[in-house]
Scaffold this active site. Structure first.
Site, PDB file in Angstrom:
ATOM      1  N   GLY A 229      66.865  66.664  94.970  1.00  8.27           N
ATOM      2  CA  GLY A 229      65.425  66.435  94.881  1.00  8.27           C
ATOM      3  C   GLY A 229      64.681  67.075  96.031  1.00  8.27           C
TER       4      GLY A 229
ATOM      5  NE  ARG B  56      74.926  66.233  96.814  1.00  3.92           N
ATOM      6  CZ  ARG B  56      74.287  65.591  97.773  1.00  3.92           C
ATOM      7  NH1 ARG B  56      74.253  64.286  97.769  1.00  3.92           N
ATOM      8  NH2 ARG B  56      73.665  66.242  98.715  1.00  3.92           N
TER       9      ARG B  56
ATOM     10  CG  ASP C 121      73.393  59.839  94.578  1.00  6.03           C
ATOM     11  OD1 ASP C 121      73.799  58.688  94.367  1.00  6.03           O
ATOM     12  OD2 ASP C 121      72.391  60.078  95.274  1.00  6.03           O
ATOM     13  CG  ASN C 122      74.097  59.608  98.877  1.00  5.55           C
ATOM     14  OD1 ASN C 122      73.557  60.645  98.506  1.00  5.55           O
ATOM     15  ND2 ASN C 122      73.417  58.526  99.191  1.00  5.55           N
TER      16      ASN C 122
END
Ligand code: AMP
Ligand code: MG
Length: 522
Positions: A102, A199, A269-270
């Site tokens: 993003g 990821r 996602d991390n």
């Protein structure tokens, strides 16, 4: 400024054919081309000299206009095509669908001395994946990411790195504690560096969309570049790849537990596919040893990502990755078998690591008990984890009795009153057991101290230290950023000239925003 640009991600993987930059669902593609936002008045605040030389730049390059413009987003290097990556993820246990970069924009990949580095700007403006946000980053979170990435590397924790920290000259509106008090803050951009920014969510997205073809393309790409020893592309090889991710993730989490690092937002996602610490947001460092602690106020209710739960959460995330890998492997027992190795290896790795912190080579039940009992006594009174373990290397049964040893580690306790009664008794009991253990044959006291000091850091980026650097930076004084950067290059060395940073958190920082409380706002 000359970089050896060798792009692979945007050469070998499917691109989003839509070149316009607006929010959308991107299908059957691993990334979308985007141009970073041009900052109004960029200023380079700090560079990592090590990352400069790692990617093949001279120290003087950091002073050039090209460097300033390229690494703040104002200029695109010749022969590069910046892009934002497409991924999804589970956030706080719930499927969140497409997330993507993003506010991260990959510039290019560089090869230097047979190593590959992807360079990525964080905070360089909107992308098709920005959802409802602005694609920007503020100075405070960028200082935190820049300093912590480099500090973690020197602690020996697998991590993405940071090349540079720049101000954009633009103002960014943030409601820091999500309490209706929005204000303008200074905009900033960090240039992150990693072999890859893939990821778990990069793979999950294709499985969720039943797009096995792109999933296979992406997994094959990952194996080709990052696991070249895996040669074929069949079920066994995909399992081997998954095993590598499981092992690397476990290794990373063990290191987090060792140094007292709490990531704060272990969403899928991390989670880096390479087992690197990624996305420094509302992370924090344990001061008082407390398995229930998390710095992230956004997670204050369930404390899903608290220190003591990180190993479980890493496994939960690996299970979600296993669900994605099912698309290629189609064998549940086999994938479960790989996950089981995490459960089997975790206790061995954890107790082994804790044993190293104590200067012993753990052997069986009694050592496990010694460690579990220590975890308990450490919580009887607020005890600074970093200081305790560091002092412990000087605690020696040949030179002191148990009461003297307790006196010696007293500096790690936050309470100002003397340790008495039950608490004192428990501590003395534990120290006695530890002393008994140290007197066994397998412990050589001569090298115990240096071995312990090699795994127990003296300096970590305490939450209040980063905040002091941020407060000064907001007043245009950037000296503390460099001071902490230099200090944290040698976190295990004694550095007597920096004794002031080997200290407990000051009381003013106990409940201060940015020191003990951080939100996802960045
Ligand atoms: P994080 O909590 O930083 O891992 O972010 C979760 C997702 O939100 C990621 O996909 C980010 O790229 C995205 N995101 C976070 N902050 C912003 C922002 N300011 N602008 C656009 N996207 C953002
Ligand atoms: Mg993230």
């Amino acid at each position: 400024m000359k970089l050896n640009i060798q792009d692979t991600f945007n050469k070998e993987l499917p691109a989003d054919p839509n070149l316009r930059n607006y929010r959308r669902q991107v299908e059957e593609a691993c990334y979308s081309y985007v141009t970073p936002r041009v900052p109004s008045n960029p200023i380079v605040l700090h560079v990592s000299d090590e990352m400069m030389s790692a990617i093949g730049l001279d120290p003087d390059d950091a002073k050039s206009d090209t460097f300033r413009n390229v690494f703040s987003g104002g200029e695109v290097l010749a022969n590069t095509s910046p892009y934002a990556m497409c991924y999804a993820g589970h956030q706080f246990g719930h499927w969140a669908g497409q997330l993507g970069d993003g506010r991260a924009i990959n510039l290019c990949e560089v090869e230097h001395q047979n190593k590959r580095f992807a360079l990525q700007l964080k905070g360089a403006g909107e992308t098709p994946y920005s959802r409802s946000a602005d694609g920007l980053a503020v100075l405070r979170s960028s200082v935190r990411e820049h300093l912590c990435s480099e500090a973690m590397y020197h602690l020996g924790v697998p991590t993405t790195r940071s090349l540079s920290l720049s101000l954009t000259g633009d103002e960014v509106m943030r409601d820091m504690m999500y309490d209706g008090n929005a204000d303008y803050e200074k905009g900033a951009v960090v240039c992150r560096v990693s072999p890859s920014f893939l990821r778990f969510g990069s793979y999950q997205i294709f499985m969720a969309r039943e797009d096995k073809a792109t999933l296979k393309t992406l997994v094959d790409y990952t194996i080709k570049h990052f696991h070249p020893q895996i040669v074929n592309r069949g079920k066994e090889d995909y399992l081997q790849f998954f095993q590598e991710v499981v092992d690397k993730t476990l290794d990373m989490v063990i290191h987090w537990q060792r140094v007292g690092f709490v990531h704060g937002v272990m969403n899928t996602d991390n989670m880096s596919i390479l087992g690197l610490t990624i996305d420094y947001g509302p992370y924090g460092w344990l001061e008082g040893y407390d398995p229930g602690w998390t710095p992230n106020t956004t997670d204050a209710q369930g404390k899903r990502y608290r220190y003591g739960n990180q190993p479980n959460m890493a496994l939960w995330n690996l299970m979600q990755l296993a669900n994605a890998m099912y698309g290629l492997v189609e064998d549940v027992p086999a994938l479960e078998g790989v996950l089981k190795t995490y459960q089997q290896n975790y206790p061995k790795r954890y107790f082994g690591m804790m044993g190293q912190k104590l200067g012993i080579v753990t052997q069986g039940e009694s050592d496990m008990k010694l460690i579990q009992e220590l975890e308990q006594v450490l919580q009887l009174t607020e005890t600074d984890m970093t200081i305790f373990f560091r002092l412990l290397s000087d605690v020696d049964p040949a030179k002191m009795n148990e009461a003297e040893a307790l006196e010696f580690v007293n500096d790690a306790f936050y309470t100002t009153t003397e340790i008495v009664g039950e608490v004192k008794h428990s501590w003395l009991t534990w120290i006695k057991k530890y002393f008994d253990r140290l007197s066994e044959k397998d412990v050589v006291s001569a090298d115990r101290k240096s071995k312990m000091n090699a795994v127990n850091p003296k300096y970590v980026l305490r939450n209040y230290m980063a905040q002091l650097a941020i407060d000064k930076a907001n007043e245009r004084d950037y000296s503390l950023i460099d001071e902490l950067y230099v200090l944290l290059k040698n976190p295990y060395a004694d550095q007597s000239e920096h004794q002031q940073w080997f200290a407990k958190r000051p009381e003013w920082a106990r409940h201060k925003v940015g020191c003990s409380m951080l939100s996802c706002s960045s």
